[in-house]
Design a protein around this motif. Structure first.
Motif, PDB file in Angstrom:
ATOM      1  N   ILE A  55      12.696 -36.268  30.945  1.00  0.00           N
ATOM      2  CA  ILE A  55      13.457 -36.623  29.749  1.00  0.00           C
ATOM      3  C   ILE A  55      12.515 -36.788  28.561  1.00  0.00           C
ATOM      4  O   ILE A  55      12.798 -36.349  27.447  1.00  0.00           O
ATOM      5  CB  ILE A  55      14.262 -37.922  29.977  1.00  0.00           C
ATOM      6  CG1 ILE A  55      15.296 -37.721  31.089  1.00  0.00           C
ATOM      7  CG2 ILE A  55      14.958 -38.355  28.684  1.00  0.00           C
ATOM      8  CD1 ILE A  55      16.317 -36.655  30.816  1.00  0.00           C
ATOM      9  N   GLY A  56      11.360 -37.412  28.808  1.00  0.00           N
ATOM     10  CA  GLY A  56      10.383 -37.586  27.738  1.00  0.00           C
ATOM     11  C   GLY A  56       9.873 -36.272  27.182  1.00  0.00           C
ATOM     12  O   GLY A  56       9.597 -36.155  25.980  1.00  0.00           O
ATOM     13  N   LEU A  79      -2.701 -45.477  27.154  1.00  0.00           N
ATOM     14  CA  LEU A  79      -1.908 -44.287  27.488  1.00  0.00           C
ATOM     15  C   LEU A  79      -1.676 -43.420  26.252  1.00  0.00           C
ATOM     16  O   LEU A  79      -1.759 -42.189  26.322  1.00  0.00           O
ATOM     17  CB  LEU A  79      -0.569 -44.717  28.090  1.00  0.00           C
ATOM     18  CG  LEU A  79       0.382 -43.597  28.501  1.00  0.00           C
ATOM     19  CD1 LEU A  79      -0.275 -42.670  29.518  1.00  0.00           C
ATOM     20  CD2 LEU A  79       1.676 -44.169  29.086  1.00  0.00           C
ATOM     21  N   VAL A  80      -1.399 -44.044  25.110  1.00  0.00           N
ATOM     22  CA  VAL A  80      -1.189 -43.285  23.872  1.00  0.00           C
ATOM     23  C   VAL A  80      -2.461 -42.545  23.478  1.00  0.00           C
ATOM     24  O   VAL A  80      -2.425 -41.357  23.115  1.00  0.00           O
ATOM     25  CB  VAL A  80      -0.732 -44.224  22.734  1.00  0.00           C
ATOM     26  CG1 VAL A  80      -0.722 -43.492  21.402  1.00  0.00           C
ATOM     27  CG2 VAL A  80       0.655 -44.777  23.037  1.00  0.00           C
ATOM     28  N   LEU A  97      -4.903 -35.128  27.045  1.00  0.00           N
ATOM     29  CA  LEU A  97      -4.011 -34.338  27.894  1.00  0.00           C
ATOM     30  C   LEU A  97      -4.007 -32.863  27.533  1.00  0.00           C
ATOM     31  O   LEU A  97      -4.114 -32.002  28.409  1.00  0.00           O
ATOM     32  CB  LEU A  97      -2.586 -34.910  27.839  1.00  0.00           C
ATOM     33  CG  LEU A  97      -2.411 -36.300  28.454  1.00  0.00           C
ATOM     34  CD1 LEU A  97      -0.945 -36.699  28.454  1.00  0.00           C
ATOM     35  CD2 LEU A  97      -2.950 -36.323  29.883  1.00  0.00           C
ATOM     36  N   ASN A  98      -3.847 -32.528  26.265  1.00  0.00           N
ATOM     37  CA  ASN A  98      -3.811 -31.111  25.880  1.00  0.00           C
ATOM     38  C   ASN A  98      -5.117 -30.391  26.197  1.00  0.00           C
ATOM     39  O   ASN A  98      -5.091 -29.286  26.749  1.00  0.00           O
ATOM     40  CB  ASN A  98      -3.462 -30.976  24.397  1.00  0.00           C
ATOM     41  CG  ASN A  98      -1.964 -30.843  24.186  1.00  0.00           C
ATOM     42  OD1 ASN A  98      -1.292 -30.087  24.883  1.00  0.00           O
ATOM     43  ND2 ASN A  98      -1.423 -31.598  23.249  1.00  0.00           N
ATOM     44  N   PRO A  99      -6.296 -30.958  25.860  1.00  0.00           N
ATOM     45  CA  PRO A  99      -7.548 -30.286  26.283  1.00  0.00           C
ATOM     46  C   PRO A  99      -7.637 -30.112  27.790  1.00  0.00           C
ATOM     47  O   PRO A  99      -8.138 -29.091  28.272  1.00  0.00           O
ATOM     48  CB  PRO A  99      -8.635 -31.241  25.767  1.00  0.00           C
ATOM     49  CG  PRO A  99      -8.002 -31.961  24.624  1.00  0.00           C
ATOM     50  CD  PRO A  99      -6.572 -32.120  24.997  1.00  0.00           C
ATOM     51  N   LEU A 103       6.808 -42.276  28.355  1.00  0.00           N
ATOM     52  CA  LEU A 103       5.871 -42.223  27.237  1.00  0.00           C
ATOM     53  C   LEU A 103       4.916 -41.045  27.383  1.00  0.00           C
ATOM     54  O   LEU A 103       4.609 -40.349  26.401  1.00  0.00           O
ATOM     55  CB  LEU A 103       5.102 -43.541  27.155  1.00  0.00           C
ATOM     56  CG  LEU A 103       4.189 -43.742  25.942  1.00  0.00           C
ATOM     57  CD1 LEU A 103       4.979 -43.591  24.652  1.00  0.00           C
ATOM     58  CD2 LEU A 103       3.541 -45.125  25.996  1.00  0.00           C
ATOM     59  N   ALA A 104       4.442 -40.792  28.608  1.00  0.00           N
ATOM     60  CA  ALA A 104       3.578 -39.628  28.844  1.00  0.00           C
ATOM     61  C   ALA A 104       4.312 -38.333  28.536  1.00  0.00           C
ATOM     62  O   ALA A 104       3.739 -37.394  27.954  1.00  0.00           O
ATOM     63  CB  ALA A 104       3.095 -39.625  30.292  1.00  0.00           C
ATOM     64  N   GLY A 105       5.589 -38.254  28.907  1.00  0.00           N
ATOM     65  CA  GLY A 105       6.382 -37.072  28.592  1.00  0.00           C
ATOM     66  C   GLY A 105       6.528 -36.861  27.099  1.00  0.00           C
ATOM     67  O   GLY A 105       6.415 -35.731  26.594  1.00  0.00           O
TER      68      GLY A 105
END
Length: 606
Positions: free
Chosen positions: A74-75, A197-198, A205-207, A249-251
């Motif tokens: 959902i995120g 986490l933020v 995450l993207n790299p 939040l991760a999503g």
């Protein structure tokens, strides 16, 4: 001597899979939904059914990862900008609904004879709606992305945030004194975990996924997706927060990523299996022995709390200007307790607020409400008013006149209208899709609301004076009805129609249309022409082949019309007889084309 234990574990896995495979299709076939099938299957094989499992709580703890992964998916659909646009619903509507329900449920608990503190704990647990059940029911209906669905999602997100202050309140109400500094330390740890986490989501995450994508190892990408979900959940759990909230939040942090769709595809199989396992374990957790011993309390409490919570949700929805049908639907969907109640009640037992017997009773009340929700949803369908879409900003067709009337402004109608609009031909366009009408107006198109299958609407649209009526809708039966109305009442107009397939084209010709075209035929011919070019065939030769395909199809179609042949379409096969020397890109001679009986039996689009 490990073989018997291994066999026992394998039997357990087979039993879980077998319960799902048998119960879910059966319940869906009966129109009862998959959630109720999982719950019934779990009850059947659990300790209070056939007794194949003795510790459903252990399974439930593992199966909660299904809810975690559901929130992560959902995120992924909730971009930060979209989430920001829902802030009033999350914090405004969420606060109002939860505060109202918590107050009402606390009063209900007090009426059952509990102290105010115990009544508050019992009511607060019931306030926390089951995210898994509601989201599954919304997903099966396809309503998650709708406006009413987004309001429900917003409240569920706020409830996930609420578990932290509720746990703090339980600690505050505890008769056992707690160290003040430890509370502030817990709050600080929770905030630090969210911040961590933020930061990781924005800069790491993207790299990470770009590096793994370059490695071209699909299984590693899947492992990384699971690592992100479970790592975020673990981080939030260590901080005393909701695992599901961490995954959500991760999503959200990955929702703008170019790898979003790949990650979602990797997570989906695990999400589905674990979520099904969660519903099975909830069914197992329904302690029928506790219900039997305390059935007057439990049954009456379930009814009273579901009615009180549903009524509060309905009143809040109406107060915030939701329509009656939408408010009633939200009340029915969200009137149950949820899985976070188990966490809250366990904390209350640890703090000495409630004893083990009250915990078992409260847990049975929540589980029974979760089991009853799909049943209540099904029973409420007969009483649910039809949800009428808002007509704000929509103009109904009335007294329009133009040279061309276009019925339907979907993908086909939009492309078809461009040639007319480019030559400044005056057109009237009608459709019944309100969302499409509003979207089209943003791009400068004036679309009127009108159902072309009604004769009075056709008159109001100017069909009596139009030179052409173009039927561009994708509903076969509706198209046939409109053609019949036009041929009977508007003889002055040329009728052009979009057909579904070859058989439909024959029906339209026999009904008297002036022009018909199969919705996929021309694009498929062009696609085949492009395929030849990409294989190295000269462009002129490819155009010649495409022209031959069209000519042969038209010849056969004319023969079928003349013969009154209304069979399903005949696929276009050129050169069924293979030449002695392969000539793959040579235009076949006319004499080489034939249709055998097998071809006719396997008829398709054509």
């Amino acid at each position: 001597m490990s073989a018997p234990a291994e066999t026992s574990e394998l039997v357990s896995v087979v039993a879980l899979l077998g319960a799902a495979v048998v119960a879910v299709p059966l319940f869906r076939r009966l129109g009862l939904g998959s959630v109720l099938g999982y719950l019934a299957g779990g009850l059947a094989i659990g300790p209070f059914g056939l007794g194949w499992f003795s510790d459903p709580q252990a399974i439930l703890h593992t199966a909660e990862l299904g809810v975690v992964m559901f929130l992560f998916v959902i995120g992924l659909e909730m971009r930060p900008s979209h989430l920001w646009s829902l802030r009033k619903q999350i914090f405004g509507l969420g606060t109002l609904q939860i505060a109202t329900c918590a107050a009402a449920l606390t009063v209900v608990g007090k009426l059952f004879g509990f102290s105010w503190a115990v009544a508050f704990v019992g009511g607060a647990g019931f306030v926390l709606t089951s995210t898994a059940i509601v989201m599954q029911l919304l997903g099966e209906r396809g309503d998650i992305a709708s406006v009413p669905g987004q309001k429900i999602v917003s409240v569920l997100l706020f409830e996930d945030l609420l578990i932290v202050p509720l746990l703090a309140l339980v600690a505050f109400l505890s008769p056992t004194p707690a160290v003040e500094g430890s509370r502030w330390a817990a709050i600080g740890i929770g905030m630090a975990c969210v911040a961590g986490l933020v930061v990781a989501g924005i800069w790491l995450l993207n790299p990470l996924f770009r590096m793994l994508a370059r490695a071209r190892a699909r299984e590693v990408m899947t492992a990384a997706a699971l690592l992100v979900v479970l790592g975020a959940a673990l981080l939030m759990q260590l901080g005393g927060l909701s695992m599901a909230m961490g995954a959500f939040l991760a999503g959200v942090l990955l929702s703008e990523s170019t790898f979003r769709h790949q990650i979602e595809a990797d997570i989906e199989p695990f999400r589905g299996i674990l979520l099904g396992l969660f519903f099975l374990s909830v069914g197992m957790s329904l302690d029928l022995a506790v219900v039997a011993r305390n059935w007057p309390l439990i049954v009456s409490a379930v009814v009273a709390m579901m009615l009180a919570k549903g009524l509060c949700i309905y009143l809040v929805a109406r107060l915030t200007r939701s329509r009656h049908g939408e408010a009633l639907d939200r009340a029915v969907l969200m009137a149950q307790g949820g899985e976070f109640a188990f966490v809250l009640y366990s904390a209350a037992v640890s703090s000495g607020l409630i004893d083990a017997t009250l915990n078992a009773n409260f847990t049975a009340i929540v589980v029974l409400s979760m089991v009853l929700t799909p049943v209540v949803v099904i029973l409420s369908r007969g009483f649910m008013p039809k949800v009428e879409q808002s007509m704000d900003g929509i103009e109904k067709v009335e007294g329009q006149t133009s040279s061309v009337l276009i019925i339907g402004f979907g993908r086909f109608g939009q492309v078809m209208s461009q040639a007319l609009l480019a030559r400044d031909v005056d057109v009237t366009i009608i459709d019944t899709d309100l969302d499409m009408i509003r979207s089209a107006e943003e791009f400068g198109f004036k679309i009127y609301y009108g159902d072309g299958t009604r004769l009075d609407v056709l008159h109001a649209s100017g069909a009596a004076t139009a030179r052409q009526i173009a039927i561009c809708i994708d509903d076969r039966e509706a198209t046939n009805k409109i053609v019949a109305l036009c041929r009977g009442a508007f003889g002055q107009a040329k009728v052009l129609a979009r057909s579904f397939d070859r058989e439909h084209s024959l029906e339209l010709v026999q009904a008297g249309v002036d022009f018909q075209v199969r919705e996929t035929f021309e694009s498929a011919v062009r696609f085949g022409q492009a395929a030849l070019v990409e294989l190295g065939v000269d462009e002129e030769e490819a155009r010649t082949v495409a022209a031959e395909v069209r000519r042969l199809d038209a010849e056969r179609f004319d023969l079928e019309v003349a013969a009154g042949n209304s069979r399903a379409g005949i696929p276009l096969l050129i050169g069924n007889t293979a030449p002695a020397t392969p000539t793959p890109f040579t235009v076949p001679r006319r004499e080489s084309k034939r249709l055998d009986a097998a071809t006719v039996q396997n008829a398709g689009e054509g």
